[in-house]
Structure formats: structure tokens, C-alpha cells
Scaffold this motif. Structure first.
Motif, short mmCIF file in Angstrom:
data_model
loop_
_atom_site.label_atom_id
_atom_site.label_comp_id
_atom_site.label_asym_id
_atom_site.label_seq_id
_atom_site.Cartn_x
_atom_site.Cartn_y
_atom_site.Cartn_z
N UNK A 2 1.00 -1.17 0.08
CA UNK A 2 -0.18 0.42 -0.29
C UNK A 2 0.90 1.03 -0.14
N UNK A 3 -0.04 2.34 -0.69
CA UNK A 3 1.11 3.43 -0.57
C UNK A 3 0.36 4.32 0.78
N UNK A 4 1.99 4.76 0.88
CA UNK A 4 1.06 5.67 2.40
C UNK A 4 1.37 7.03 2.57
N UNK A 5 0.23 7.69 2.44
CA UNK A 5 0.05 8.86 2.45
C UNK A 5 0.64 9.62 3.95
N UNK A 6 1.67 10.75 4.32
CA UNK A 6 2.12 10.74 5.09
C UNK A 6 1.15 12.64 5.05
N UNK A 7 0.21 12.76 6.21
CA UNK A 7 -1.16 13.68 6.42
C UNK A 7 0.19 14.97 7.41
N UNK A 8 1.22 15.64 7.12
CA UNK A 8 1.99 15.91 7.86
C UNK A 8 1.89 17.87 7.75
N UNK A 9 2.28 18.74 8.59
CA UNK A 9 2.50 20.30 8.32
C UNK A 9 3.42 20.48 8.12
#
Length: 65
Positions: A2-9
Motif C-alpha cells: 500500500x502507498x502510505x500518505x503522510x498528512x503532516x504539516x
């Protein structure tokens, strides 16, 4: 896989360095001189030192990604 998407500012590192340098410079000068003029001088000195630190001592690194 799976592609991991990081939602970090992203953190504004330069702004934090300016703020910390200015505040610590003012507190140091105020404790040393115990005057309002020392506080203002520390603000200016801390700001100048933080700007020099950001431009000269903290170069932009190139990232591999």
C-alpha cells in the motif's frame, strides 16, 4: 504493498529560530542590565543574531526526495 500518505504539516523552522533567538536575547539582556533599554537592546541583538544564524550557519540542504 500500500502507498502510505503522510498528512503532516511542515514546521516553519526559520520562524521558530527567529522567535526563540529574539526572546532569549531579550531575557538575557534584561537579566544582565535590569532595565527596559536592556530589554529592547536584547530584542534587537537576539533578532540580528538569529538572522545571521539562519543565513550563514544554517544552510539549505538538498534533499534526495
Amino acid at each position: 504493498m500500500e502507498n502510505q500518505i503522510e498528512n503532516s504539516k511542515e514546521i516553519n523552522v526559520k520562524g521558530i529560530i527567529l522567535l526563540v533567538g529574539t526572546v532569549l536575547g531579550a531575557l538575557t539582556a534584561w537579566v544582565a542590565n535590569e532595565t527596559f533599554l536592556g530589554l529592547v537592546g536584547g530584542l534587537v541583538g537576539g533578532l540580528i543574531f538569529a538572522i545571521i544564524f539562519i543565513t550563514a550557519l544554517l544552510p539549505n540542504k538538498t534533499h534526495d526526495r
